[in-house]
Write an enzyme that holds these catalytic residues in place. Sequence first.
Site, PDB file in Angstrom:
ATOM      1  N   GLU A 158     -19.071  34.651  24.040  1.00  8.21           N
ATOM      2  CA  GLU A 158     -17.816  34.081  23.563  1.00  8.21           C
ATOM      3  C   GLU A 158     -18.113  33.128  22.407  1.00  8.21           C
ATOM      4  OE1 GLU A 158     -14.537  30.706  24.874  1.00  8.21           O
ATOM      5  OE2 GLU A 158     -15.633  31.763  26.453  1.00  8.21           O
ATOM      6  N   GLU A 162     -33.384  36.057  21.319  1.00 13.05           N
ATOM      7  CA  GLU A 162     -34.663  36.674  21.661  1.00 13.05           C
ATOM      8  C   GLU A 162     -34.525  38.186  21.666  1.00 13.05           C
ATOM      9  OE1 GLU A 162     -38.103  36.073  25.076  1.00 13.05           O
ATOM     10  OE2 GLU A 162     -35.993  36.042  25.690  1.00 13.05           O
TER      11      GLU A 162
END
Length: 297
Positions: A74, A119
């Site tokens: 979000e 990542e």
Amino acid sequence: MATTTDTNNYKFNHSMIRVKDPKASIKFYEFLGMSVVKHLQFPDAKFDLYFLSYDGPTALSHGNSTFDRQGVIELTHNYGTEDDPHTTRSTAATRSPTTASGTMKHIAFALDPDGYWVEIISRRRGSKGAEDPEEQGKGTDVGTYRMNHTMIRVKDAEKSLKFYQDVLGMKLFRTVEQSAAKFNLYFLGYPGSKGVPEDGFTADYEGLLELTWNYGTEKDENLSTMMGTRSRRALDIFVSISVDSLDAACSRFETLDANWKKRLTDGRMKNVAFLLDPDGYWVEIVQNERFSGQENF
């Protein structure tokens, strides 16, 4: 709507991050293969919400309603911040798996437009999680990507594990002990029909929570909670759990003496609640729309 609650129905629905320029942020996450699945506008309060998810034909949450997914991001945008010269961005460089500096050659990190670290890991099984050398250079298909996990740094691993397992009903999928570097990683989530991986391989899941614990921090009296020590403000990031019955889940949290930031009855928004984890991270509790049969917003 259900009048009881079962943690087996819970989902790690989304992670919220506050962004300066939604156009730039959406472009970045779309480059990673995500799509905007919902856009909520609150002009009176001067902010918008953008929910992004992997939604291709092979995505785990393909076609589900927004709050019946896992691994959603979000983006919260407060009007005017894109033109605010005082809102700065990180200028640190990305790191590739083959960079000479650093010893972890099987992961990489990219920076989004606001400096949040993303990542990059492989879903292929290999030595120590690394990609099979025979598969390197064969190209990539964003349609197979997952929003795998969100990492938060915790002070006391025992307290955090107890909260996320006993209160929120998550399961411990995997523990990675890095004794030489003096830290541990704990991966938790809601297994659903896939179940907890017996071999500890978690890269093929979505919506996991990674707790990073540095040895000894639980004994450091000078180390405050996350919200009192980190540079980002309390509302720059939080995680959100969707539940089968919002009322019943909140009643259950009451019986467990959970630490509240906002009960359902507090404030104007009566369809969300917030708990505080042991480090002060906000945990939003929302209704899974599949169980209510109607949209939350």
